[in-house]
Design an enzyme around this catalytic site. Structure first.
Site, PDB file in Angstrom:
ATOM      1  N   HIS A   1       0.831  -1.209   0.000  1.00  0.00           N
ATOM      2  CA  HIS A   1       0.000   0.000   0.000  1.00  0.00           C
ATOM      3  C   HIS A   1       0.866   1.259   0.000  1.00  0.00           C
ATOM      4  O   HIS A   1       0.586   2.225  -0.721  1.00  0.00           O
ATOM      5  CB  HIS A   1      -0.906  -0.030   1.229  1.00  0.00           C
ATOM      6  CG  HIS A   1      -1.885   1.098   1.289  1.00  0.00           C
ATOM      7  ND1 HIS A   1      -2.351   1.613   2.472  1.00  0.00           N
ATOM      8  CD2 HIS A   1      -2.493   1.816   0.306  1.00  0.00           C
ATOM      9  CE1 HIS A   1      -3.203   2.595   2.223  1.00  0.00           C
ATOM     10  NE2 HIS A   1      -3.303   2.736   0.919  1.00  0.00           N
TER      11      HIS A   1
ATOM     12  N   GLU B   1       2.261   1.839  -3.418  1.00  0.00           N
ATOM     13  CA  GLU B   1       1.252   2.424  -4.314  1.00  0.00           C
ATOM     14  C   GLU B   1       1.250   3.944  -4.195  1.00  0.00           C
ATOM     15  O   GLU B   1       1.215   4.669  -5.200  1.00  0.00           O
ATOM     16  CB  GLU B   1      -0.128   1.869  -3.956  1.00  0.00           C
ATOM     17  CG  GLU B   1      -1.284   2.532  -4.676  1.00  0.00           C
ATOM     18  CD  GLU B   1      -2.537   2.593  -3.835  1.00  0.00           C
ATOM     19  OE1 GLU B   1      -3.168   3.673  -3.797  1.00  0.00           O
ATOM     20  OE2 GLU B   1      -2.888   1.577  -3.198  1.00  0.00           O
ATOM     21  N   HIS B   2       1.319   4.436  -2.969  1.00  0.00           N
ATOM     22  CA  HIS B   2       1.336   5.888  -2.749  1.00  0.00           C
ATOM     23  C   HIS B   2       2.629   6.519  -3.254  1.00  0.00           C
ATOM     24  O   HIS B   2       2.612   7.597  -3.865  1.00  0.00           O
ATOM     25  CB  HIS B   2       1.163   6.191  -1.260  1.00  0.00           C
ATOM     26  CG  HIS B   2      -0.257   6.148  -0.796  1.00  0.00           C
ATOM     27  ND1 HIS B   2      -0.985   7.274  -0.499  1.00  0.00           N
ATOM     28  CD2 HIS B   2      -1.091   5.092  -0.594  1.00  0.00           C
ATOM     29  CE1 HIS B   2      -2.209   6.921  -0.126  1.00  0.00           C
ATOM     30  NE2 HIS B   2      -2.298   5.610  -0.167  1.00  0.00           N
TER      31      HIS B   2
ATOM     32  N   GLU C   1       4.304  11.201   2.988  1.00  0.00           N
ATOM     33  CA  GLU C   1       3.318  10.253   2.470  1.00  0.00           C
ATOM     34  C   GLU C   1       2.795   9.342   3.576  1.00  0.00           C
ATOM     35  O   GLU C   1       1.673   8.833   3.487  1.00  0.00           O
ATOM     36  CB  GLU C   1       3.930   9.421   1.343  1.00  0.00           C
ATOM     37  CG  GLU C   1       2.916   8.834   0.394  1.00  0.00           C
ATOM     38  CD  GLU C   1       2.061   9.893  -0.297  1.00  0.00           C
ATOM     39  OE1 GLU C   1       0.905   9.580  -0.653  1.00  0.00           O
ATOM     40  OE2 GLU C   1       2.543  11.032  -0.479  1.00  0.00           O
TER      41      GLU C   1
END
Length: 221
Positions: free
Chosen positions: A79, A82-83, A152
């Site tokens: 995850h 992905e960011h 992030e």
């Protein structure tokens, strides 16, 4: 075979009317309208012409590297990656991918699952070739700058909190989703047995707060 039984509501209210599946292909039967092939580099593709709605092209690039492939030290890595991909490539500064896609009249997003991470773009047909070029550059050649990591991390934490607080997510009857939301809301995490963690995005907020750049980048490598 597709079930036509009326789904039972979670709260005991009036049953929801089952959808009309007349004319839909069985899940066990491949759609003959889908063109399937494979490029020399091993990329598999699936193409289907659909004119309802028309005047748009939807592209989805799925990478077979979801959260089920994480080890314990990489919990949440899929995850997070992905960011981080959206922070830009060697050719695209941070935010430039979104800016160019929107300038072409489209939009983009991504999602992390147990088995894959997929990136998608919805774009007018005339701009499809350019959008595909941008998408491939972003996903296949991400910049992955550790300097973007701390910023992030906060975005990921806010996304987890938003998912947990959503009635649609946390009132779900699916045991996996409910259990995952409960873990996030109490900021605790105990990794269950592989291959599938309790949520497709992996770690809860406590683990995300503690993870470091080296653990996250190791999932990419």
């Amino acid at each position: 075979m597709v079930s036509t039984a009326a789904p039972q509501p979670v709260d005991g209210s009036t049953p929801v009317t089952a959808p009309d599946t007349t004319g839909l292909p069985l899940l066990s039967e491949p759609d003959p309208a889908i063109v399937v092939g494979q490029l020399d580099n091993g990329l598999r593709y699936f193409i289907r012409d659909n004119d309802n709605p028309g005047r748009r092209v939807e592209m989805r690039l799925a990478v077979d590297a979801g959260s089920a492939l994480e080890d314990d030290s990489q919990d949440g890595g899929a995850h997070f990656l992905e960011h981080m991909v959206f922070k830009g490539s060697n050719q695209l500064p941070a935010g430039e991918f979104d800016r160019q896609v929107e300038a072409l009249g489209g939009n983009s997003n991504a999602a992390t699952g147990f088995d894959d991470v997929h990136y998608h773009v919805l774009i007018p047909p005339a701009a499809a070739a350019k959008a595909l070029e941008l998408l491939l550059d972003l996903v296949l050649q991400p910049r992955l700058d550790g300097g973007d990591f701390a910023m992030e991390r906060q975005v990921v934490l806010e996304e987890l909190l938003s998912s947990c607080c959503s009635p649609l997510s946390c009132s779900s009857s699916q045991p996996i989703r409910s259990s995952w939301c409960q873990r996030v809301s109490t900021t605790t995490w105990a990794a269950p047995a592989k291959p599938h963690r309790e949520g497709p995005t992996g770690a809860g907020s406590a683990r995300v707060s503690q993870t470091d750049w080296n653990h996250s980048i190791s999932f990419w490598r």
